[in-house]
Design a protein around this motif. Structure first.
Motif, mmCIF file in Angstrom:
data_model
loop_
_atom_site.group_PDB
_atom_site.id
_atom_site.type_symbol
_atom_site.label_atom_id
_atom_site.label_comp_id
_atom_site.label_asym_id
_atom_site.label_seq_id
_atom_site.Cartn_x
_atom_site.Cartn_y
_atom_site.Cartn_z
ATOM 1 N N GLU A 139 -6.902 14.285 -27.275
ATOM 2 C CA GLU A 139 -6.983 15.717 -27.566
ATOM 3 C C GLU A 139 -8.039 16.386 -26.696
ATOM 4 O OE1 GLU A 139 -5.700 15.732 -32.288
ATOM 5 O OE2 GLU A 139 -7.795 15.366 -31.737
ATOM 6 N N ALA A 140 -9.176 15.712 -26.524
ATOM 7 C CA ALA A 140 -10.235 16.259 -25.676
ATOM 8 C C ALA A 140 -9.750 16.379 -24.234
ATOM 9 C CB ALA A 140 -11.482 15.384 -25.752
ATOM 10 N N ALA A 141 -9.019 15.384 -23.760
ATOM 11 C CA ALA A 141 -8.489 15.425 -22.402
ATOM 12 C C ALA A 141 -7.507 16.583 -22.243
ATOM 13 C CB ALA A 141 -7.828 14.097 -22.049
ATOM 14 N N ALA A 142 -6.611 16.734 -23.206
ATOM 15 C CA ALA A 142 -5.623 17.811 -23.137
ATOM 16 C C ALA A 142 -6.301 19.177 -23.187
ATOM 17 C CB ALA A 142 -4.623 17.672 -24.281
ATOM 18 N N PHE A 143 -7.309 19.326 -24.019
ATOM 19 C CA PHE A 143 -7.991 20.607 -24.174
ATOM 20 C C PHE A 143 -8.786 20.981 -22.924
ATOM 21 C CE2 PHE A 143 -11.653 23.176 -25.576
ATOM 22 C CZ PHE A 143 -10.977 24.263 -26.111
ATOM 23 N N THR A 144 -9.458 19.993 -22.325
ATOM 24 C CA THR A 144 -10.340 20.274 -21.190
ATOM 25 C C THR A 144 -9.638 20.207 -19.844
ATOM 26 O OG1 THR A 144 -10.983 17.954 -20.973
ATOM 27 C CG2 THR A 144 -12.346 19.354 -22.422
ATOM 28 N N GLY A 148 -13.961 2.359 -33.875
ATOM 29 C CA GLY A 148 -14.482 2.413 -32.517
ATOM 30 C C GLY A 148 -13.873 3.478 -31.622
ATOM 31 N N GLN A 149 -12.968 4.286 -32.157
ATOM 32 C CA GLN A 149 -12.368 5.347 -31.351
ATOM 33 C C GLN A 149 -13.340 6.515 -31.210
ATOM 34 O OE1 GLN A 149 -8.782 5.960 -33.682
ATOM 35 N NE2 GLN A 149 -7.580 5.043 -32.019
ATOM 36 N N ARG A 150 -13.383 7.080 -30.009
ATOM 37 C CA ARG A 150 -14.239 8.248 -29.777
ATOM 38 C C ARG A 150 -13.745 9.423 -30.620
ATOM 39 N NH1 ARG A 150 -14.072 5.445 -25.034
ATOM 40 N NH2 ARG A 150 -16.007 5.305 -23.840
ATOM 41 N N ARG A 151 -14.721 10.178 -31.145
ATOM 42 C CA ARG A 151 -14.421 11.386 -31.908
ATOM 43 C C ARG A 151 -15.252 12.521 -31.321
ATOM 44 N NH1 ARG A 151 -15.130 10.147 -38.128
ATOM 45 N NH2 ARG A 151 -17.257 10.202 -37.384
ATOM 46 N N TYR A 152 -14.591 13.404 -30.588
ATOM 47 C CA TYR A 152 -15.262 14.526 -29.945
ATOM 48 C C TYR A 152 -15.385 15.677 -30.922
ATOM 49 C CZ TYR A 152 -14.663 12.132 -25.511
ATOM 50 O OH TYR A 152 -14.733 11.217 -24.492
ATOM 51 N N THR A 153 -16.560 16.287 -30.974
ATOM 52 C CA THR A 153 -16.784 17.443 -31.834
ATOM 53 C C THR A 153 -16.440 18.712 -31.066
ATOM 54 O OG1 THR A 153 -19.064 17.738 -31.094
ATOM 55 C CG2 THR A 153 -18.697 16.245 -32.985
ATOM 56 N N ASP A 154 -16.395 19.825 -31.780
ATOM 57 C CA ASP A 154 -16.195 21.114 -31.112
ATOM 58 C C ASP A 154 -17.314 21.361 -30.108
ATOM 59 O OD1 ASP A 154 -13.893 21.539 -32.571
ATOM 60 O OD2 ASP A 154 -14.832 22.905 -34.015
ATOM 61 N N HIS A 155 -18.518 20.973 -30.478
ATOM 62 C CA HIS A 155 -19.650 21.131 -29.560
ATOM 63 C C HIS A 155 -19.430 20.318 -28.282
ATOM 64 C CE1 HIS A 155 -23.685 20.468 -27.885
ATOM 65 N NE2 HIS A 155 -23.915 21.681 -28.323
ATOM 66 N N ASP A 156 -18.899 19.107 -28.419
ATOM 67 C CA ASP A 156 -18.589 18.291 -27.245
ATOM 68 C C ASP A 156 -17.582 19.003 -26.344
ATOM 69 O OD1 ASP A 156 -20.234 16.143 -28.080
ATOM 70 O OD2 ASP A 156 -18.563 15.173 -29.145
ATOM 71 N N LEU A 157 -16.570 19.624 -26.949
ATOM 72 C CA LEU A 157 -15.571 20.346 -26.162
ATOM 73 C C LEU A 157 -16.196 21.535 -25.437
ATOM 74 C CD1 LEU A 157 -12.452 20.322 -28.529
ATOM 75 C CD2 LEU A 157 -13.064 18.691 -26.724
ATOM 76 N N ASP A 158 -17.117 22.232 -26.108
ATOM 77 C CA ASP A 158 -17.821 23.338 -25.464
ATOM 78 C C ASP A 158 -18.636 22.828 -24.273
ATOM 79 O OD1 ASP A 158 -16.806 25.059 -27.390
ATOM 80 O OD2 ASP A 158 -18.651 25.075 -28.579
#
Length: 152
Positions: free
Chosen positions: A29-34, A59-69
């Motif tokens: 999701e982070a890849a698709a968004f960014t 162990g899966q990465r969990r990106y926050t909204d702040h990470d996406l920003d």
């Protein structure tokens, strides 16, 4: 990095809906968004451009909204031509805290000067292209005899 809502370094992405995930997003999701690849996201984390990304129990990465920003901001820095080493330095300064504001500002001001210089170069290049387009569009039927290819 400061993950609070008042983080002055965060760039809130407006006009793009975030992926669903209640503030926790998969690497896909982070890849698709960014627009960054999964490989790039992992690399950014490895070189210190990203703070340590939270992990699920499996162990899966969990990106926050702040990470996406943050990733949006980093992507914009990359578009400026800022070297990755300077981007990593900037990230380190953010993690060090508010005492680094002057150094962060200088990095951004230096990058801004570089961007302005590139804009000026692009404007000059655009003027040359406009001149050539005008030459070919306005008088192709009455154009002077062909010059050697090196001058076109």
């Amino acid at each position: 990095m400061d993950t609070g809502p008042d983080d002055p370094c965060a760039v809130v992405v407006r006009g793009r809906p975030r992926p669903r995930g209640a503030g926790h997003h998969t690497i896909g999701e982070a890849a698709a968004f960014t627009g960054l690849s999964v490989h790039t996201l992992r690399w950014y984390e490895r070189i210190g451009l990203m703070p340590q990304v939270d992990r699920s129990r499996t162990g899966q990465r969990r990106y926050t909204d702040h990470d996406l920003d943050w990733l949006d901001f980093v992507t914009r820095l990359r578009l400026t031509g800022m070297p990755v080493a300077d981007m990593v330095r900037y990230a380190e300064l953010v993690r060090e805290g508010d005492d680094t504001f002057p150094e962060r500002r200088e990095l951004l001001e230096s990058t801004r000067r570089d961007v302005l210089a590139r804009i000026a170069e692009l404007r000059d290049t655009l003027a040359v292209l406009d001149h050539k387009i005008g030459f070919y569009g306005a008088g192709a039927a009455t154009a002077p005899p062909a010059a050697p290819p090196s001058s076109r």
